[in-house]
Structure formats: structure tokens, C-alpha cells
Design a protein around this motif. Structure first.
Motif, short mmCIF file in Angstrom:
data_model
loop_
_atom_site.label_atom_id
_atom_site.label_comp_id
_atom_site.label_asym_id
_atom_site.label_seq_id
_atom_site.Cartn_x
_atom_site.Cartn_y
_atom_site.Cartn_z
N ASP A 63 25.74 2.66 -27.86
CA ASP A 63 24.90 1.75 -27.09
C ASP A 63 25.51 0.36 -27.17
O ASP A 63 25.84 -0.13 -28.27
N GLU A 65 24.25 -2.42 -27.04
CA GLU A 65 23.45 -3.35 -27.83
C GLU A 65 23.76 -3.29 -29.32
O GLU A 65 23.36 -4.17 -30.08
N LYS A 68 27.70 -6.81 -31.79
CA LYS A 68 27.47 -8.25 -31.85
C LYS A 68 28.84 -8.91 -31.98
O LYS A 68 29.38 -9.03 -33.07
#
Length: 128
Positions: A63, A65, A68
């Protein structure tokens, strides 16, 4: 077959490089974001096709998300359509027109029209 994987783009020393965290060793680079994006797509296609041709499965895509990125980095999804490269052995029917005299002369000599056309097209493509 369409695949989509997250890629991390790094900006260093005025150029870019990209890596696919889910695909070990799949990387590319470029002078601009656009060039790097296009190169990333090409690298993804080549990597995925290599796995598939060797009978391996593609790993699941993470994913986006979950990533970072550090400073001077960004994450993007890269998609690739592998359909044009798969099922290359599938034959398709083509209709063509040739002069009657040429058809008759070739038929008398037992020339395989499909094979002759394939060989001529491959030669033409190779010459480009």
C-alpha cells in the motif's frame, strides 16, 4: 494484465533515481521527473516480464500509504500493461490483397503465404 506498484523517487545532485521496494533490484534513473517516470515504467515492465517468463509469481504490491519518504524523495504509483507482451504466440488472421499472377506463381511453388509474410515482416522490423 495491468500491474501497479509503488515507487520511491529520489532527487540527488540534479537528477532522479527510482526504486520499487516490493521488487528487489528493480531501479531506474533519469535527468527529469518525467524521464524518470517513463524509465520507471519501462523498468517495471521488464522486471515483471522477466519474473513471469521464468515461471515466478509477481510479489504483492504494498500500500502506497505505508511509505513515508525522506526529504528530497516522493512516492508514486507506477502502472504497466503487460498485455501486449503476453500471449505472443497467439495467431491472428489477416486479410491481404496481392496480384493474381503473384498468387498463382507462389501457389505453384508451394510457398507458405503465412510463413513468408511473417519472415518478411520480421526482416522489415529488424531493419528499422
Amino acid at each position: 494484465m495491468r500491474i501497479i506498484y509503488p515507487a520511491i523517487f529520489h532527487h540527488e545532485d540534479g537528477s532522479y533515481w527510482v526504486e520499487f521496494p516490493d521488487l528487489v533490484g528493480c531501479q531506474s534513473f533519469g535527468d527529469t521527473q518525467t524521464q524518470t517516470l517513463l524509465n520507471a515504467k519501462e523498468a517495471l515492465e521488464a522486471y515483471a516480464l522477466s519474473l513471469l517468463e521464468n515461471g515466478e509469481k509477481l510479489p504483492s504490491a504494498s500500500d502506497i500509504e505505508n511509505f513515508k519518504p525522506d526529504n528530497n524523495c516522493f512516492v508514486s504509483l507506477i502502472d504497466a500493461d503487460l498485455s501486449p507482451y503476453l500471449n505472443k504466440s497467439k495467431a491472428i488472421k489477416k486479410t491481404l490483397t496481392i496480384p493474381e499472377w503473384l498468387n498463382d506463381a507462389a501457389a505453384q511453388r508451394g510457398i507458405n503465404f503465412s510463413q513468408t509474410l511473417q519472415e518478411a515482416l520480421m526482416q522489415k522490423i529488424s531493419a528499422e
